[in-house]
Design an enzyme around this catalytic site. Sequence first.
Site, PDB file in Angstrom:
ATOM      1  N   LYS A 126       0.867  -1.189   0.000  1.00 10.40           N
ATOM      2  CA  LYS A 126       0.000   0.000   0.000  1.00 10.40           C
ATOM      3  C   LYS A 126       0.891   1.222   0.000  1.00 10.40           C
ATOM      4  O   LYS A 126       2.015   1.174   0.501  1.00 10.40           O
ATOM      5  CB  LYS A 126      -0.868   0.015   1.260  1.00 10.40           C
ATOM      6  CG  LYS A 126      -2.050   0.933   1.169  1.00 10.40           C
ATOM      7  CD  LYS A 126      -3.234   0.216   0.575  1.00 10.40           C
ATOM      8  CE  LYS A 126      -4.432   1.098   0.416  1.00 10.40           C
ATOM      9  NZ  LYS A 126      -5.622   0.319   0.061  1.00 10.40           N
ATOM     10  N   ASP A 166      -6.932   4.252  -4.750  1.00  8.86           N
ATOM     11  CA  ASP A 166      -7.587   4.129  -3.439  1.00  8.86           C
ATOM     12  C   ASP A 166      -8.215   5.506  -3.216  1.00  8.86           C
ATOM     13  O   ASP A 166      -8.406   6.262  -4.178  1.00  8.86           O
ATOM     14  CB  ASP A 166      -6.558   3.760  -2.355  1.00  8.86           C
ATOM     15  CG  ASP A 166      -7.213   3.245  -1.071  1.00  8.86           C
ATOM     16  OD1 ASP A 166      -7.640   2.093  -1.046  1.00  8.86           O
ATOM     17  OD2 ASP A 166      -7.317   4.014  -0.086  1.00  8.86           O
ATOM     18  N   GLY A 237     -20.006   7.604   2.258  1.00  9.25           N
ATOM     19  CA  GLY A 237     -19.129   7.914   1.140  1.00  9.25           C
ATOM     20  C   GLY A 237     -19.937   8.251  -0.101  1.00  9.25           C
ATOM     21  O   GLY A 237     -21.173   8.077  -0.126  1.00  9.25           O
ATOM     22  N   PHE A 238     -19.254   8.715  -1.129  1.00 11.79           N
ATOM     23  CA  PHE A 238     -19.930   8.960  -2.418  1.00 11.79           C
ATOM     24  C   PHE A 238     -18.930   8.814  -3.561  1.00 11.79           C
ATOM     25  O   PHE A 238     -19.097   9.366  -4.639  1.00 11.79           O
ATOM     26  CB  PHE A 238     -20.615  10.329  -2.433  1.00 11.79           C
ATOM     27  CG  PHE A 238     -19.676  11.514  -2.408  1.00 11.79           C
ATOM     28  CD1 PHE A 238     -18.999  11.853  -1.254  1.00 11.79           C
ATOM     29  CD2 PHE A 238     -19.470  12.286  -3.554  1.00 11.79           C
ATOM     30  CE1 PHE A 238     -18.126  12.932  -1.230  1.00 11.79           C
ATOM     31  CE2 PHE A 238     -18.604  13.372  -3.543  1.00 11.79           C
ATOM     32  CZ  PHE A 238     -17.925  13.693  -2.374  1.00 11.79           C
ATOM     33  N   GLY A 239     -17.869   8.025  -3.316  1.00 11.25           N
ATOM     34  CA  GLY A 239     -16.852   7.799  -4.354  1.00 11.25           C
ATOM     35  C   GLY A 239     -17.131   6.518  -5.120  1.00 11.25           C
ATOM     36  O   GLY A 239     -18.269   6.041  -5.156  1.00 11.25           O
ATOM     37  N   VAL A 241     -16.499   3.407  -4.604  1.00 13.70           N
ATOM     38  CA  VAL A 241     -16.994   2.214  -3.911  1.00 13.70           C
ATOM     39  C   VAL A 241     -18.501   2.329  -3.685  1.00 13.70           C
ATOM     40  O   VAL A 241     -19.275   1.416  -4.026  1.00 13.70           O
ATOM     41  CB  VAL A 241     -16.243   2.025  -2.573  1.00 13.70           C
ATOM     42  CG1 VAL A 241     -16.778   0.815  -1.836  1.00 13.70           C
ATOM     43  CG2 VAL A 241     -14.743   1.886  -2.820  1.00 13.70           C
ATOM     44  N   ALA A 242     -18.945   3.480  -3.155  1.00 10.41           N
ATOM     45  CA  ALA A 242     -20.372   3.690  -2.908  1.00 10.41           C
ATOM     46  C   ALA A 242     -21.145   3.649  -4.232  1.00 10.41           C
ATOM     47  O   ALA A 242     -22.257   3.107  -4.313  1.00 10.41           O
ATOM     48  CB  ALA A 242     -20.593   5.030  -2.206  1.00 10.41           C
ATOM     49  N   TRP A 243     -20.536   4.210  -5.265  1.00 12.46           N
ATOM     50  CA  TRP A 243     -21.169   4.242  -6.582  1.00 12.46           C
ATOM     51  C   TRP A 243     -21.444   2.819  -7.097  1.00 12.46           C
ATOM     52  O   TRP A 243     -22.574   2.465  -7.473  1.00 12.46           O
ATOM     53  CB  TRP A 243     -20.260   5.031  -7.540  1.00 12.46           C
ATOM     54  CG  TRP A 243     -20.613   4.994  -8.968  1.00 12.46           C
ATOM     55  CD1 TRP A 243     -21.685   5.580  -9.562  1.00 12.46           C
ATOM     56  CD2 TRP A 243     -19.884   4.319 -10.022  1.00 12.46           C
ATOM     57  NE1 TRP A 243     -21.668   5.333 -10.908  1.00 12.46           N
ATOM     58  CE2 TRP A 243     -20.575   4.565 -11.223  1.00 12.46           C
ATOM     59  CE3 TRP A 243     -18.714   3.559 -10.058  1.00 12.46           C
ATOM     60  CZ2 TRP A 243     -20.139   4.065 -12.444  1.00 12.46           C
ATOM     61  CZ3 TRP A 243     -18.279   3.060 -11.277  1.00 12.46           C
ATOM     62  CH2 TRP A 243     -18.981   3.314 -12.447  1.00 12.46           C
TER      63      TRP A 243
HETATM   64  N1  GLU Z   1      -7.348   0.163  -2.971  1.00 17.71           N
HETATM   65  C1  GLU Z   1      -8.092  -1.023  -3.219  1.00 17.71           C
HETATM   66  C2  GLU Z   1      -8.084  -1.902  -1.976  1.00 17.71           C
HETATM   67  O1  GLU Z   1      -8.053  -1.386  -0.884  1.00 17.71           O
HETATM   68  C3  GLU Z   1      -7.658  -1.731  -4.492  1.00 17.71           C
HETATM   69  C4  GLU Z   1      -6.220  -2.132  -4.553  1.00 17.71           C
HETATM   70  C5  GLU Z   1      -5.781  -2.681  -5.901  1.00 17.71           C
HETATM   71  O2  GLU Z   1      -6.596  -2.791  -6.795  1.00 17.71           O
HETATM   72  O3  GLU Z   1      -4.598  -2.987  -6.013  1.00 17.71           O
HETATM   73  O4  GLU Z   1      -8.169  -3.098  -2.021  1.00 17.71           O
END
Ligand code: GLU
Length: 445
Positions: A126, A166, A237-239, A241-243
Site C-alpha cells: 500500500k 484508493d 461515502g460517495f466515491g 466504492v459507494a457508486w
Molecule cells: N485500494 C483497493 C483496496 O483497498 C484496491 C487495490 C488494488 O486494486 O490494487 O483493495
Amino acid sequence: MDTKLKAFMDGVRLKNPGEDEFLQAVQEVVETVWDFYMENPRYQKAKILDRMIEPERVIMFRVPWVDDKGEVQVNRGFRVEYNSAIGPYKGGLRFHSSVNLSGLKFLGFEQTFKNSLTSLPMGGGKGGSDFNPRGKSDMEIMRFCQSFMCELFRHIGPNTDVPAGDIGVGGREIGYLYGMYKKLRNEFTGVFTGKGREYGGSLIRPEATGYGAIYFVREMLALKGESLKGKTIALSGFGNVAWGAAIKATELGAKVITLSGPDGYIYDPDGISGEKIDYMIELRASNMDVVQPYAEKYGVQFFAGKRPWEQKVDIAIPCAIQNELNEEDARKLIANGCQLIAEASNMGCTAEAANLATKEISFGPGKAVNAGGVAVSGLEMTQNSMRLDWTREEVDAKLNQIMINIHNTCVKFGQEPSGKVNYIKGANIGGFVKVAEAMIAQGLV
Ligand code: GLU
C-alpha cells in the site's frame, strides 16, 4: 486473554508505538488466528506471525511540486511493500491528508490477507501521500503525480510491485502516474491497475469494489435464507466504492437511502437510483468533497456534520474510510432493526463495533467484503500479460465467482457450532493459511 497472546501483543505495541490503526489491525488478526496458530507448531517454529506483521520494506520519500501560484509545496510519499510470498506486492495508493506510516502499514497488512483471499497470485502493499486533492486544479494534480512517480518508479514494476487507486486516486491520477512511469522506464507494461480503457484497463474495474461488496452481502443473506430484495441500505461515502455498491444493490432489488461526505449525509427515502447514481460521479469529479449539492438538486434532507448510521435500515455498508462506524453507531443501527453490517471500506468499523455486530447480528469484514476491487485488478494484470481484453460479462462472472469463493472460505474457517459464521475469524484464517504456507516453503527470507 491467553497470556502468550497478551505477551505477543505487548511486544508488537512496544515495537510500534503510537501506530494505533496498525495495532488495531494486527490485534484483530492475531486474536482470531491465535488458536489456529497454536495448533500448528510449524507456524510457531517458523515465527510466521512475528514475520508477517513486519513489512518486507518501507519506502518513504519527499515529493516536491509547484502549485498554480508558483509556490513550492512539499508532501511526503510512501510505499509499504508488505509481503511478497504469494505474488508481487499489490495494493492501492491513497492521497489524503490523513495518510501517515501507521495508516499505510495497517492497510498493507490488511491487503496481504485480502489479496490471499482472492486466490489470485498477489502479495500485499500500500502507498500514498498526505497530499490532499481537495480543491486542487487539474494541473496541480498532474504536477504532484509526476513528482511522486519520479521517485516511486524505481521501486515498482509489473513483476515487483503493482500499485492501483484508493481514496483520492482515481482514473485521472492513475493516468498521470502511469504516463510518467512509462516515460521514465521507456516501457509499456501493466505496472498499474485501474488504468483507462484505452491503455490496458479492465472493464468493471471502477465498479468492482462496490459490485463485489454487494455480491458478498448477497451470499451472507443467502446463508440465512434471505435476499437483497426489498432491503433498505445505508451507504457512507460517495466515491467509486459507494457508486458501484449503489448500482449493484439497486439492480438486485434493494433500496439505497443514504450517501455521505465530510460535510454530512443525505437521506433519500425514494432510493438513490438511475440518474441520481450518475450524479455521484459528477459530485466526485467536482473535487469539492461534499454531498450537500445532492440534497439541493433532488430536494431531499441533508444532515450537516452527521453520519448516516442513525437512520433505520436493514443493512449498513460503510464505503468511505477506516473507523467511520463506532460502537455507539452499531448499537443505534442494531436497535433500529439493522441485521447486517458489511465493510466496503478498509476497517470501516472500530474493533468494538465489529465485535458487537458479529455477536448480535451479522458482520462482514473489509478484507473479505471489499476484495472485489483488488480481485479485478488481478484480472486486469492477467489480461495485460495475455495481451487480451475480456468482455464485461467475462470479468463480472469471474468477480462474482471470486466473491462466492471468498464467502465459502469465510464459512469454512469461521462457522461456529451454532451454525453462525464469525466472518472476521473466517477471513483472517482463510487469508493467513496461504501466505503462511508460502512463507514456510520459501525459507527464512
Ligand atoms: N485500494 C483497493 C483496496 O483497498 C484496491 C487495490 C488494488 O486494486 O490494487 O483493495
